[in-house]
Design an enzyme around this catalytic site. Structure first.
Site, PDB file in Angstrom:
ATOM      1  N   VAL A 155     -26.276 -13.771   4.819  1.00  0.00           N
ATOM      2  CA  VAL A 155     -25.928 -12.362   4.648  1.00  0.00           C
ATOM      3  C   VAL A 155     -26.690 -11.668   5.762  1.00  0.00           C
ATOM      4  CG1 VAL A 155     -25.889 -10.358   3.136  1.00  0.00           C
ATOM      5  CG2 VAL A 155     -25.759 -12.658   2.151  1.00  0.00           C
ATOM      6  N   GLU A 156     -25.982 -11.186   6.754  1.00  0.00           N
ATOM      7  CA  GLU A 156     -26.624 -10.655   7.955  1.00  0.00           C
ATOM      8  C   GLU A 156     -26.582  -9.134   7.947  1.00  0.00           C
ATOM      9  OE1 GLU A 156     -26.011 -13.424  11.534  1.00  0.00           O
ATOM     10  OE2 GLU A 156     -24.184 -13.707  10.376  1.00  0.00           O
TER      11      GLU A 156
END
Length: 464
Positions: A55-56
């Site tokens: 999850v960036e």
């Protein structure tokens, strides 16, 4: 209504349509599973992600829409990633580079990137004056590709190729520096390492509008697997879709959510042929290749602990098994390593045997750790996204000169044929949240036409 599914965009678009009351839809998936490039695989007893993994963009001003689903709703195991590498860059002939020397190179690269951000902000929105990241670096007398030291090169690789999957010489400065994902959502990145898999996000979203059984498995007859679309015919009155098994499906509209890489092949034939402007814009974007190679060992021989999650191999050959991640935190006791390659190295490796790849990797590891007893890997997993006809790569990258205008063209419908995918995201190309948000955006365009009869999609001029 008809649907062609891939990755997260198709699912989020279908969910948006369902919430608007458009439930007469059919989802055609080419493979035997949903999730697309979010794909877990069992590797020597642990489930690893061969596609999307992070999850960036977390802990910033805006909320990344994927983060609460992962962290709160589904409670998937995830770990804050530490990308620090100053003490972990290995020489080609073995041993570590001096930390002070490495830090000086990192500081120089960061300073040039900051100057690049200011230059990027000054360029016209049309992209007419856009330059490559490499050109920007040279403007400021920074040449990490040559003449350069192996440390310059590997630091540059880790900063740019490791994120965008293509080198700075082909990547747009204006659209990627600064990276909108981190500017908007925050600098933190969380590595998903859950036995259920990151793809659970897609199943969760699909379960909001598709029927499931008591175990949560999707049993809705509107989802058809192993349906390879080969032809889309369209006219002012409707669409007809033909699949490899000779089935034909007719509908009012079709939403195409295949990868950009598939659009750049002849897997799907459009009748009539797509207009010239659409074909040109499809080929203006790059479909990058990002390969995560997993290795299992009988014992651990690499350092672990704070500041030791990543280590780099400073080869004189750019991107040659350069970026390593030890997975002790995510998979305790698994003795697993992850090495990432991109672009031409990815394509080269996909075309050779796993045994050849393993031999190359073992040679590199024994160079990095000459004083250690480095055993042969007992298992290796090499994904082949580029060779897979249903993907032809991993995600889109921004080439020089491409602006929001071209993204609008990429997303724009052609008659009753609509398009979505991470490649149609105007800010977050290449990311899970980009695919999710792009699906919503494309669905809203279709809703405007199907329900409000507002079918004209306006693409603003490049220089407006």
């Amino acid at each position: 209504m008809l649907w062609i599914l891939d990755f997260c965009a198709g699912i989020s678009a279908a969910k948006t349509l369902s919430e608007a009351g458009i439930t007469d839809l059919l989802i055609l998936e080419a493979t035997d599973r949903i999730g697309g490039r979010m794909h877990k695989k069992n590797f020597s007893g642990i489930n690893v992600e061969i596609g999307a993994n992070w999850v960036e963009g977390v802990n910033g001003g805006k909320m990344n829409p994927i983060w609460p689903i992962v962290n709160e709703t589904l409670k998937l195991r995830n770990f804050l990633t530490d990308f620090s590498v100053a003490t972990n860059i290995y020489k080609e002939d073995g041993g570590l580079y001096d930390e002070a020397y490495v830090q000086k190179i990192i500081d120089r690269a960061d300073a040039v990137e900051s100057k690049g951000e200011k230059l990027s902000a000054s360029l016209p929105a049309s992209g007419s004056d856009d330059i490559s990241i490499l050109a920007m670096q040279r403007l400021y007398d920074h040449q990490p590709n040559g003449p350069a030291t192996p440390v310059d090169m590997v630091v540059d690789y880790f900063k740019y190729d490791f994120e965008g999957a293509e080198p700075p010489r082909v990547t747009s400065l204006q659209t990627t520096v600064p990276n909108p994902t981190f500017t908007d959502f925050g600098e933190d990145e969380y590595f998903v390492a859950d036995h259920l898999g990151y793809e659970t996000v897609v199943h969760y979203l699909a379960g909001q509008y598709l029927k499931t059984d008591s175990s949560g498995k999707i049993v809705d007859p509107r989802l058809l697997l192993n349906k390879v679309v080969t032809e889309i015919s369209y006219s002012s009155s409707g669409v007809s879709v033909r699949t490899e098994d000779k089935s034909v499906y007719k509908a009012d509209y079709v939403m195409v959510s295949t990868s950009l890489g598939v659009l750049q092949t002849d897997l799907i034939h459009f009748k009539p042929k797509l207009p010239t402007w659409k074909i040109l814009v499809i080929y203006q974007f790059d479909m990058a290749v990002y390969t995560k190679i997993f290795l299992k060992f009988p014992k651990r021989f690499w350092p672990v602990g704070k500041g030791k999650e990543f280590f780099l191999y400073a080869s004189t050959r750019r991107g040659y098994y350069a970026a390593w991640q030890q997975l002790e935190k995510q998979y305790p006791g698994a003795n697993a390593l992850l090495v990432t390659v991109t672009d031409e190295e990815s394509r080269r490796i996909e075309q050779q045997s796993d045994n050849q790849t393993k031999a190359e990797i073992m040679e590199v590891l024994r160079k990095m750790f000459p004083g250690e007893d480095v055993p042969d890997a007992t298992d290796i997993l090499v994904p082949r996204w580029w060779s897979d006809r249903f993907y032809k790569g991993t995600y889109a990258n921004w080439p020089v000169g491409v602006s929001r205008y071209e993204v609008d063209q990429l997303r724009a419908p052609v008659g009753r044929v609509y398009f979505t995918g991470e490649h149609t995201s105007d800010k977050y190309t290449g990311y899970v949240h980009g695919a999710y948000l792009a699906g919503i955006d494309s669905a809203e365009i279709l809703i405007n036409c199907a329900q409000k009869k507002m079918c004209k999609y306006l693409v603003k001029g490049k220089y407006d």
